[in-house]
Write a protein that holds these residues in place. Structure first.
Motif, short mmCIF file in Angstrom:
data_model
loop_
_atom_site.label_atom_id
_atom_site.label_comp_id
_atom_site.label_asym_id
_atom_site.label_seq_id
_atom_site.Cartn_x
_atom_site.Cartn_y
_atom_site.Cartn_z
N ASN A 124 43.16 39.69 44.85
CA ASN A 124 44.26 39.82 45.80
C ASN A 124 45.62 39.54 45.16
OD1 ASN A 124 45.22 40.51 48.30
ND2 ASN A 124 45.08 38.43 49.11
N LYS A 125 46.60 40.31 45.63
CA LYS A 125 48.00 40.11 45.23
C LYS A 125 48.80 40.17 46.51
CE LYS A 125 50.34 42.11 41.91
NZ LYS A 125 50.86 43.10 40.93
N ASP A 126 49.80 39.33 46.62
CA ASP A 126 50.57 39.31 47.85
C ASP A 126 51.97 38.80 47.56
OD1 ASP A 126 50.98 39.64 50.51
OD2 ASP A 126 50.05 37.75 51.12
N TYR A 170 49.45 42.15 36.61
CA TYR A 170 48.06 42.35 37.05
C TYR A 170 47.98 43.20 38.30
CZ TYR A 170 47.45 38.44 33.88
OH TYR A 170 47.48 37.64 32.78
N ASN A 171 46.88 43.95 38.41
CA ASN A 171 46.64 44.75 39.60
C ASN A 171 45.33 44.34 40.23
OD1 ASN A 171 48.95 46.59 39.44
ND2 ASN A 171 47.98 47.23 37.53
N ILE A 172 45.22 44.58 41.54
CA ILE A 172 43.96 44.28 42.23
C ILE A 172 42.85 45.12 41.60
CG2 ILE A 172 42.73 44.44 44.43
CD1 ILE A 172 45.39 43.79 45.81
N GLY A 173 41.73 44.49 41.30
CA GLY A 173 40.61 45.19 40.68
C GLY A 173 40.54 45.01 39.18
N ASP A 174 41.61 44.48 38.56
CA ASP A 174 41.60 44.26 37.11
C ASP A 174 40.52 43.24 36.73
OD1 ASP A 174 43.62 45.97 36.51
OD2 ASP A 174 45.17 44.44 36.25
N LYS A 175 39.74 43.61 35.71
CA LYS A 175 38.78 42.68 35.13
C LYS A 175 39.54 41.84 34.11
CE LYS A 175 34.45 43.16 32.67
NZ LYS A 175 33.56 44.13 32.04
N VAL A 176 39.47 40.53 34.21
CA VAL A 176 40.29 39.68 33.35
C VAL A 176 39.46 38.56 32.71
CG1 VAL A 176 42.47 40.09 34.56
CG2 VAL A 176 40.96 38.25 35.33
N ARG A 177 39.98 38.04 31.61
CA ARG A 177 39.35 36.90 30.95
C ARG A 177 40.36 35.80 30.73
NH1 ARG A 177 35.57 37.95 25.97
NH2 ARG A 177 34.16 38.31 27.71
N HIS A 178 40.01 34.61 31.20
CA HIS A 178 40.83 33.42 30.92
C HIS A 178 40.33 32.82 29.62
CE1 HIS A 178 42.71 29.52 31.29
NE2 HIS A 178 41.53 28.97 31.07
N TYR A 185 45.69 35.45 31.64
CA TYR A 185 44.48 36.24 31.50
C TYR A 185 44.68 37.46 30.62
CZ TYR A 185 43.71 33.50 35.67
OH TYR A 185 43.62 32.47 36.55
N GLU A 186 43.66 37.73 29.84
CA GLU A 186 43.64 38.99 29.11
C GLU A 186 43.01 40.03 30.03
OE1 GLU A 186 41.09 39.06 25.66
OE2 GLU A 186 41.49 41.20 25.34
N LYS A 187 43.64 41.23 30.09
CA LYS A 187 43.06 42.30 30.89
C LYS A 187 41.98 43.00 30.07
CE LYS A 187 47.11 44.03 33.27
NZ LYS A 187 47.86 45.29 33.48
N TYR A 188 40.91 43.38 30.71
CA TYR A 188 39.86 44.13 30.03
C TYR A 188 40.38 45.52 29.67
CZ TYR A 188 35.37 46.32 29.08
OH TYR A 188 34.34 46.99 28.48
N ASP A 189 41.05 46.17 30.63
CA ASP A 189 41.56 47.52 30.43
C ASP A 189 43.08 47.47 30.23
OD1 ASP A 189 42.35 50.14 30.44
OD2 ASP A 189 41.20 50.70 32.24
N LYS A 190 43.50 47.65 28.97
CA LYS A 190 44.94 47.64 28.67
C LYS A 190 45.43 49.04 28.35
CE LYS A 190 43.55 44.43 25.89
NZ LYS A 190 42.68 43.28 26.12
N SER A 191 44.57 50.05 28.59
CA SER A 191 44.87 51.40 28.13
C SER A 191 46.03 52.04 28.88
CB SER A 191 43.62 52.28 28.24
OG SER A 191 43.23 52.38 29.59
N LYS A 192 46.34 51.56 30.09
CA LYS A 192 47.44 52.18 30.84
C LYS A 192 48.75 51.42 30.66
CE LYS A 192 44.16 53.66 34.30
NZ LYS A 192 43.11 52.70 33.83
N ASP A 193 48.72 50.34 29.89
CA ASP A 193 49.90 49.49 29.76
C ASP A 193 50.76 49.87 28.57
OD1 ASP A 193 48.98 48.17 31.93
OD2 ASP A 193 48.16 46.47 30.82
#
Ligand SMILES: [Zn+2]
Ligand SMILES: [Zn+2]
Length: 221
Positions: A124-126, A170-178, A185-193
């Motif tokens: 969630n993001k708000d 970050y976007n909702i649905g992003d898979k992340v690693r602390h 957090y590191e994003k799993y998918d950085k291909s669109k950044d």
């Protein structure tokens, strides 16, 4: 797969060793190439991250050491000049406040050393505006909230006031690693950044770079 650090057998799909917390690195014979920007990076084990952590611990202690000395000297001086605090009480106040600064630095360091690496998903993001009244005039503030669900259960929540911080990264649905010892957090998918956030100093760096120009840590990609 076997943990490269402690040798424990990891079951299928297990990416973090539950014994020592080391992030397991996929063997290169795993031939399907998803592109380097869609994966968690193994560069977090680069020694630059460890020296960054050690340096920030040293700075934290130096900083609180300076504050402690100021309190230790400042209270007796203030007590003497103003006549409001008697000697030796002024010295005890100084020791109490000064000691508190050192204890805070110690607790922060301990907290970091007990931290663990974990994976999760942004659920969630708000952001919204709040009105606050003080002394008869109203001020508007924007609140930003980010909620991460840990794969192991539970949530981690972040909140910013007026300054969005890393909220928009970050976007909702992003898979992340602390990563153990670091704040975000590191994003799993950085291909669109077009920019990747440095895990250590949280600067945003062009995605085609390999190293953060500010702190010299490798970019996680
Ligand atoms: Zn291990
Ligand atoms: Zn950096």
């Amino acid at each position: 797969m076997v943990c490269q650090n402690c040798g424990k057998n990891l079951s299928e799909g297990e990416t973090i060793c539950d014994v020592c917390g080391t992030v397991a690195v996929e063997q290169p014979n795993n031939s399907h190439n998803m592109g380097e920007l869609i994966s968690f990076s193994s560069k977090i084990s680069d020694s630059a991250f460890n020296s960054y952590k050690n340096k920030s611990i040293k700075w934290a202690f130096l900083f609180s050491g300076i504050l402690a000395v100021i309190a230790l000297v400042g209270f007796p001086v203030y007590g003497n000049v103003s006549g409001e605090i008697d000697w030796p009480n002024s010295l005890f106040y100084g020791m109490g406040i000064g000691g508190m600064f050192l204890v805070i630095a110690l607790l922060q360091t301990l907290k970091k050393s007990f931290d663990k690496t974990w994976d999760g998903i942004v659920v969630n993001k708000d952001s919204y505006t709040v009105k606050e009244r003080d002394n008869g005039h109203t001020s508007k503030h924007t609140i930003y909230k980010l909620k991460i669900q840990k794969d192991s259960g539970g949530y981690k929540k972040h909140k910013w006031r007026d300054i969005p911080g890393v909220y928009s990264y970050y976007n909702i649905g992003d898979k992340v690693r602390h990563h153990k010892g670091f704040s975000f957090y590191e994003k799993y998918d950085k291909s669109k950044d077009t920019k990747i956030m440095c895990a250590a100093c949280l600067s945003f760096v062009d995605a085609d770079k390999d190293t953060c120009p500010r702190c010299k840590c490798p970019l996680l990609k």
